[in-house]
Design a protein around this motif. Sequence first.
Motif, mmCIF file in Angstrom:
data_model
loop_
_atom_site.group_PDB
_atom_site.id
_atom_site.type_symbol
_atom_site.label_atom_id
_atom_site.label_comp_id
_atom_site.label_asym_id
_atom_site.label_seq_id
_atom_site.Cartn_x
_atom_site.Cartn_y
_atom_site.Cartn_z
ATOM 1 N N ARG A 53 0.813 -1.218 0.000
ATOM 2 C CA ARG A 53 0.000 0.000 0.000
ATOM 3 C C ARG A 53 0.848 1.270 0.000
ATOM 4 N N ASP A 135 0.633 6.855 0.216
ATOM 5 C CA ASP A 135 -0.346 5.781 0.060
ATOM 6 C C ASP A 135 -0.665 5.701 -1.434
ATOM 7 N N THR A 137 -2.678 3.889 -3.014
ATOM 8 C CA THR A 137 -4.095 3.668 -3.342
ATOM 9 C C THR A 137 -4.865 4.977 -3.393
#
Length: 327
Positions: A53, A135, A137
Amino acid sequence: MHMSEKTTALDTRIANHEIANEITKEGAFNRQNNRFTTTFGSQPGELPVEVGRYRLLWARICPWAHRAVIVRELLGLQDVISLGTTSPVRTKNGWEFSLDEGGVDPVLGIRYLPEIYAETDPEYTGRATVPTVVDVTTRKVVNNDYFRLTNYFETAFKPFHKEGALDLYPAELRAEIDEFNDILFHDVNNGVYKAGFAQSQAAYEQAYDALFARLDQLEDRLSRSRYLFGDRITDSDVRFYVTLVRFDAAYYSVFRTNRNRIIDFPNIWNYAKDLYQTPGFGDTTDFDAIKRGYQLGNHADNPYQILAKGPDLSVWNKAHDRAEKFK
């Protein structure tokens, strides 16, 4: 030299201007606070710990980023947290991913580190710093807290540590390690910067004196134990190492911390070689990047871009006495 690693007098002036708001009226350097400090963990409001991630962005010149990379290696987190690397010479546009194909980070698609900061917080006006954790994502910067980042790798990411990984932050020593790390930061890790970035003689000499007084104490401490906390490598050793490995090649001359070289401290020097020759330390250390970053980049007034030939780096691979002395 890669064309993007070239810098100019203008780059240096801009870089110096960037730290202007970190200089006190007495001419002392007061490092900016970290902007993104959310902790990693499993509690509400914490950053969830997941494989793949997060992306750690670093520059090989930077001690704060280097220690995160060392811990990532020591704990076996290479397949858990991906790594993006900038050029060691920070440009007037910030840290640049010029080492990658096309001059952009292959995961985030950014050329300069400040781009991802602007995406995350358009109102942010501070320096975009390394290490930065993104991050992937959400394409958001989630942590640039260099002071605590290694501790998160050591604790929150423990389920993903490799088998037999060192316990760098043992529970029974955490209070002592935290206290030690705070002193080490103020007098040594950041102490070299306080000397190098000082804009008054008094501020420079105060930082210089505090630095070498602390190194003298650490020389004595390391005469009595192989590592800072006995016979085991801890988070504190990582933090001390990243300053030591840059000292003679950069800080001694560029930051005028020139009372002694590290090689002149018998115990500290053998300790530094011991760590350098330990997997995770020397193999993540790039002396060429360190020299270029400090001597050709935004830390030095070097208009003709002359890179110092020395010091002799082969000495780091010579024998040390630590194992024999503390067997």
